[in-house]
Design an enzyme around this catalytic site. Sequence first.
Site, mmCIF file in Angstrom:
data_model
loop_
_atom_site.group_PDB
_atom_site.id
_atom_site.type_symbol
_atom_site.label_atom_id
_atom_site.label_comp_id
_atom_site.label_asym_id
_atom_site.label_seq_id
_atom_site.Cartn_x
_atom_site.Cartn_y
_atom_site.Cartn_z
ATOM 1 N N SER A 166 14.294 21.256 -17.000
ATOM 2 C CA SER A 166 13.098 22.021 -17.302
ATOM 3 C C SER A 166 13.485 23.308 -18.014
ATOM 4 O O SER A 166 14.515 23.910 -17.706
ATOM 5 C CB SER A 166 12.376 22.360 -15.996
ATOM 6 O OG SER A 166 11.614 23.532 -16.132
ATOM 7 N N HIS A 198 0.838 -1.206 0.000
ATOM 8 C CA HIS A 198 0.000 0.000 0.000
ATOM 9 C C HIS A 198 0.874 1.258 0.000
ATOM 10 O O HIS A 198 0.431 2.298 0.446
ATOM 11 C CB HIS A 198 -0.934 0.039 1.211
ATOM 12 C CG HIS A 198 -1.706 -1.221 1.446
ATOM 13 N ND1 HIS A 198 -3.005 -1.381 1.041
ATOM 14 C CD2 HIS A 198 -1.359 -2.411 2.035
ATOM 15 C CE1 HIS A 198 -3.432 -2.601 1.387
ATOM 16 N NE2 HIS A 198 -2.450 -3.235 1.985
ATOM 17 N N GLU A 204 8.985 8.163 -17.033
ATOM 18 C CA GLU A 204 7.609 8.605 -17.282
ATOM 19 C C GLU A 204 7.134 8.199 -18.673
ATOM 20 O O GLU A 204 5.991 7.781 -18.860
ATOM 21 C CB GLU A 204 7.508 10.127 -17.157
ATOM 22 C CG GLU A 204 7.671 10.641 -15.741
ATOM 23 C CD GLU A 204 7.760 12.165 -15.718
ATOM 24 O OE1 GLU A 204 6.773 12.809 -15.392
ATOM 25 O OE2 GLU A 204 8.854 12.708 -16.058
ATOM 26 N N LYS A 254 15.444 21.519 -11.718
ATOM 27 C CA LYS A 254 14.759 20.246 -11.976
ATOM 28 C C LYS A 254 15.662 19.192 -12.614
ATOM 29 O O LYS A 254 16.493 19.496 -13.460
ATOM 30 C CB LYS A 254 13.567 20.492 -12.915
ATOM 31 C CG LYS A 254 12.459 21.301 -12.351
ATOM 32 C CD LYS A 254 11.700 20.629 -11.222
ATOM 33 C CE LYS A 254 10.938 19.426 -11.677
ATOM 34 N NZ LYS A 254 9.797 19.729 -12.543
#
Lengths: 476, 476, 476, 476
Positions: free
Chosen positions: D283, D162, D296, D289
């Site tokens: 970025s 979980h 992704e 970043k």
Amino acid sequence: MESSKNKSKLWGGRFEGQTSTLVEEFTQSLDYDSLLYAQDIAGSRAHARMLAMQGVLGSDEAMKIIAGLDQIQEEIESGNFLWNQELEDVHMNIEKRLTELIGPLGQKLHTGRSRNDQVALDFRLFTTSALTLWQEELLSLIRTFTDQARKNVDVILPGYTHLQPAQPVSLAQHLLAYVQMFKRDFERVGDALKRTKVSPLGAAALAGTTYPLDPQQVSHEVGFKDVFSNSMDAVSDRDFVLEGLFSGSVIMTHLSRFCEEIIIWSNPGFGFILLPDAYSTGSSIMPQKKNPDVAELIRGKTGSVYGRLVSLLTTMKALPLAYNRDMQEDKGPFMEAHKTVLSSLKIMTGMVSALKFDSLAMEKALKSGFLNATEMADYLTSKGMPFRQAHHVTGKLVSFAEKKGAGLEDIDLADMKKFSDLFEEDIFRVLDYKEAVNRRNTPGGTGPESIAVQIRDIGEWVDIQVKSGKCGDSLG
Amino acid sequence: MESSKNKSKLWGGRFEGQTSTLVEEFTQSLDYDSLLYAQDIAGSRAHARMLAMQGVLGSDEAMKIIAGLDQIQEEIESGNFLWNQELEDVHMNIEKRLTELIGPLGQKLHTGRSRNDQVALDFRLFTTSALTLWQEELLSLIRTFTDQARKNVDVILPGYTHLQPAQPVSLAQHLLAYVQMFKRDFERVGDALKRTKVSPLGAAALAGTTYPLDPQQVSHEVGFKDVFSNSMDAVSDRDFVLEGLFSGSVIMTHLSRFCEEIIIWSNPGFGFILLPDAYSTGSSIMPQKKNPDVAELIRGKTGSVYGRLVSLLTTMKALPLAYNRDMQEDKGPFMEAHKTVLSSLKIMTGMVSALKFDSLAMEKALKSGFLNATEMADYLTSKGMPFRQAHHVTGKLVSFAEKKGAGLEDIDLADMKKFSDLFEEDIFRVLDYKEAVNRRNTPGGTGPESIAVQIRDIGEWVDIQVKSGKCGDSLG
Amino acid sequence: MESSKNKSKLWGGRFEGQTSTLVEEFTQSLDYDSLLYAQDIAGSRAHARMLAMQGVLGSDEAMKIIAGLDQIQEEIESGNFLWNQELEDVHMNIEKRLTELIGPLGQKLHTGRSRNDQVALDFRLFTTSALTLWQEELLSLIRTFTDQARKNVDVILPGYTHLQPAQPVSLAQHLLAYVQMFKRDFERVGDALKRTKVSPLGAAALAGTTYPLDPQQVSHEVGFKDVFSNSMDAVSDRDFVLEGLFSGSVIMTHLSRFCEEIIIWSNPGFGFILLPDAYSTGSSIMPQKKNPDVAELIRGKTGSVYGRLVSLLTTMKALPLAYNRDMQEDKGPFMEAHKTVLSSLKIMTGMVSALKFDSLAMEKALKSGFLNATEMADYLTSKGMPFRQAHHVTGKLVSFAEKKGAGLEDIDLADMKKFSDLFEEDIFRVLDYKEAVNRRNTPGGTGPESIAVQIRDIGEWVDIQVKSGKCGDSLG
Amino acid sequence: MESSKNKSKLWGGRFEGQTSTLVEEFTQSLDYDSLLYAQDIAGSRAHARMLAMQGVLGSDEAMKIIAGLDQIQEEIESGNFLWNQELEDVHMNIEKRLTELIGPLGQKLHTGRSRNDQVALDFRLFTTSALTLWQEELLSLIRTFTDQARKNVDVILPGYTHLQPAQPVSLAQHLLAYVQMFKRDFERVGDALKRTKVSPLGAAALAGTTYPLDPQQVSHEVGFKDVFSNSMDAVSDRDFVLEGLFSGSVIMTHLSRFCEEIIIWSNPGFGFILLPDAYSTGSSIMPQKKNPDVAELIRGKTGSVYGRLVSLLTTMKALPLAYNRDMQEDKGPFMEAHKTVLSSLKIMTGMVSALKFDSLAMEKALKSGFLNATEMADYLTSKGMPFRQAHHVTGKLVSFAEKKGAGLEDIDLADMKKFSDLFEEDIFRVLDYKEAVNRRNTPGGTGPESIAVQIRDIGEWVDIQVKSGKCGDSLG
């Protein structure tokens, strides 16, 4: 000689074989149909009244039929109705009982009507109820998110892109992003409703009927505005179910996104939220666990709703006109998706209203993530450096700070000047997180004025929906 | 003070809130879980026996536990077991009853086990039963199609491509094409079973256990051969369910193809088959109708099984290790798909064995479709004309015949010679449909010898499957 | 020292490694992005103009930027633009060229803007164009179907349910059923457009910007009406793409249904249509074949559009806020689906306008299908027999006629009377097919008056859409 | 007179209309087909050789044909081949060129063959190559994960369920869980290959052929073992493509799970991994970043592969026998999915081998998550307390520690004894994380011996695959 079993089937006249139990079980739709009893009776009442107005039935006949239907509804709701799977569907079960109650007149109710248009009306009424309930729950959810936003305007957390800290944002701004999603959902469901609330009664089997029916009257009676334009389309159209399933899929997409955040945020590495006990569970083997089961289940059930959309799209593909039995497979998918969407919306409302946010944990995450780097780049740009170059210089400074284990705000001005002459003392105010949030006050930004506008606008919009009564009395 | 309600939850020690009824209903899995009682008890029996063999339990303790489990199974099967939704799942319901029956010893059964590995074992046992039943039904279906093929070797019908008449084929060849599909299905399900029959017990919550368990022993007891290799994979793997859903989807694809043919072939424009009464229904409004509802429903339910595969793929996407509650959403999709696949296979077997074919209607369709055009082209090629040119010349002759409203076999030799000098009197034997079928006797072709080989081979293959007992006694 | 390669990446300042070619190929989006050049430039022009109006740029700066953008657009459209995959996306390719053309000023264009809001605007502009084109083609398709309906009011064919002959209908009624589907499609696409034409520019990376932007002005410049309400939603919302994919899926569902009919109707067993040569193909091996390949391909490509909807739903599930790179996977699915939907609509319009219907073949199918059985049942009902009983009696008569190989209209009155005394001489007029169609003149039925109303209404509706200019000048 | 354009179509003999450009573009399959040139030529070579062995062609004829095919392959691979979209597909393009090169003999190559069986063979060859490449990459990936596991046996991190800290596990155990997934993938792909490597050549259009072909010989020549059993199945079976797409979908599911972990673990709140520069990006607006874009994208592209599976399932549903043009839509979905799966596997291998793990961050997460709570419960159980009660007592102690802001190991023995008398001094060794991991040494557990066995077993298994040469030389 005819078997007594087939006698009870309405189309048994010509059949000589015997339908096996397995086939009966396979073809019956009573499991789902029986949930349509109220819609079926409402449609029958409207049909009977219209038949009387058009002179097809005597008005005393219509009254007897309606009284019989009333009694059946009472029997069903009090648990005294005997459902018979052999009678295949809800229509036949009700009609048979009606004939028991009021004699052969009961059969006249079917005049000018076929099960094809009848079931289409029933299911349009059911879908209308379902979508209306979704709208009501979406409004509740919007109000709950907005309430939480209102309480958390001053709480600042890292805004993420790629799940990497990007820029500081108000927690209110984060929550209000979901409000916009649910507002679109509400409108999308409303658009689906326009195409759902169209009465197909009068299309009969597929070609219309020779009786002087008044479809508009039936539509009015059941609370719809529009009527079908073409009988063959009326009995073979399931677009409204597809639209319902799609709207539900997008609702679940939105809910799954916030569930993902609840799950990540309640991990101790983030610690942004405290899971309310009522929405989490423990482990049978690990005593320390507090699991975000409810959020996980909503996320998991998203797949189930997507799958139901795929089911019906696949089923409808390449079906020739008009009605085909394949279409019976519209009810299971929609009804189960409805149950999932409605429960998920209700539970999310409860869970969000009970969420407690830990602003200290958020603050800690801000500091470790260089969330003021964009501020530094903007600062340089405002002093005349082209943006791309400012971005480059800031990148160098982030590397420099990272190696020192410090934040940008901890670098000496002297050190900064080694990277650019444009830095002055005022850079330190610029690097403050709160200031960074407050500066973004253009429309839709994370600044407090922008958020105030968002909250005001959404409040007004909700009021309009409620007042327009678009989604029922329960919101009054 | 602790609420009495939470006392009954096993993880209630640390919780102070109250789980609302809605959440309880949403998170419970008893609806589907309770169908796993037999598997749960079988797994518990095996676990208890192994614990005794390993000295973790006394052998008298294990015997008491097993006796208690036997009694519970009896209670459930005789309808005397009280399911309690508050206890969430099948495991807790059974354990609670066990403790009532045999006292605190009942709790020792859970030693070295977690619900995570327990539910994985239960569901692997269930999936194994389901896939084995599919295999049995696939064998029955293969035998039924083969029987029909054997009876219809001499029946010739148009073979279609693009649903346009292409070349004459034996009806046996057409039916045996499906036999190949179902044979692949059988093998695909068998491959899925290899990866299903792997026991996860001993993985505990996710990390294994400190008790000296013997996972291999449990695996043997429940009829599996393999055991898990990695505890974290063991509790988070649902590949076996995905494989089951995919295998079922392909089975439905194959069934849907024959259903499409049943539906088209029973339209009067074809008239190739007479629908058995037991597998068709009538219309409530049109007395002459005999509808292929059963075939339509199998075709329609294909979408439902596809959707279930999509559901679980979506649910499993991007879940981090190890167990997540999302995975509870594996049972509903698979159990419903199982019901659909199993019923569809059984019903198809019954329907196909009852099909009557109308060879006269097929003959009529042959004559009107120029189904001997390829024969003519091949004839010209055999006389030395390059194939592409032969194809071209035949195309011209088809146009010529079409304008005369005749078949190719009705054109005078003299007229044919205007298109090519190669035509001789022997062309007319070549154009005969029966001859055309008989000539295609290369392996796998539609000729009678090829068909005899196909029927013999499939018979032998079925015998091997049955003798190997791979799919249970019921085939013996 | 920095590698020269990374120097060209805008975010290269802090990176020291080297991105491998494989990763570069994998992460680049230029294949699809480059199709967005016009939208990207239009958005940049609007942004530059707004920056000037707000005083962020000098008006001469804005003019220089716009002139540079104009030149770039010309270079791209004349094939003289060098796309560089290393620059990853369309935005960087254009910005780099702009800086080459006008110097460092080019970089100022990015002020107050991020690729996150920039790409969202680009893709909203693209989707708007696509959906508008669909609407235009839907109108053309509606007009084409309506034209064919107008020409074929008097042609009668069997209306099918379950692909079994049910009741006679006008071919016009059958075609007008599709008109209703496409009308709903038009409206559904229109609803999607409302939520697509919302400008996200000003949301910047995710939090809004510190520059005094005027998002409303940009929205106006690009032809939209609305602007984003929340910056985090603005950069992470892909609902509009999902709605486009869903609308396209339903369009394909409708097209696939008519394709199925084209395929079945062009089989010689039906023979209802003659396939125009331009929309069919032959066989390389069977000279007599004329295959409905185009209809089959549209039907087959339906699966492809469904799949694209599933792709994006899956991709969007459970993504936390705000932008995630996964979202890049919105373009491929939509662009390919767009190509399929647009081509399918155009080709269907051409194919339908070229279809020739064979009314004799339809008449033959009517006679062999007892399509007047409902008429007989209605006749008996009109004489006072309860409908269910009338249905039963007619069923018996169909069996009787079937055994004699005759139609209902061929049974002697004397024989009929054996089944019911209610039959009189007037039954024979009732059994006439043309009469049966004409009698169904209630709203939406297949009778000629109903059809005239449908044709008039749809014509008026099309005119309103065209006049409102809702879907572009090309319809004017 | 025939148009010159249609003359070039092979089935043009009978057609008089003109295929519009739009239709030509819509129906052509050259975009994907042209990627099959090598397979098409290999199949043609095998066919020519077999025709010569069977005496259908002279051996000099076969040699001329093969020489011509060799030249064409060279032309294509050197970029000197002119593809002509008007010729529709790869087969026609190659055959036309062959006829240019060697005259009318070129047309004889098509003897006994149809495009239906030809394209099926081509695509089976292509799919075989693709799946074999996947197997190779899966082995590389397994080795890479195993290498990382070997290096990280002593690194301990929280095992999550979980996404909540559950029990301490070895990082090796976590990584080896993925090894088991990829091993199943390898086997699943292998099972799919068994059903892919079946030659359909000899099935011709659908019915077999009159030429004395030897299908087994062709199968042998192209490297397959099996041949088709039924000609109608041979040309209409696309199960092998579905199996490929499903296997690929499950591979992507597994990859997406690790991507999710990479994304979460590289968030500063976890900080478990350092993203290698080559697999992350920056970025354009936020200089600090470092985004896990590659992870992704793999996660996002999972949806794309699922969608392709849905596409083909939908396309194949309810298609009557035998070949239908819809089936052309198998190539696009599979080829694109292949590209995605292959790149994702390669990139994941590179990324995983470059991953650096931060064991300090993992240790920090262990301490704050009460990851030794199960140990305490097991301790109490081992002293005779029933497990459920031990769980309950430990839960109370977790609450107690949480309120003090301490770990379980920081509670005084005296305090512990207030909760249970069973606690003794030895509890503190039990609570040690390292000890907790080491104790779980049963088969498949996270203990070091279990891990050593896992690593040894997988190494042996990989060696066997490589030595068996099952997936090509590149692994040697």
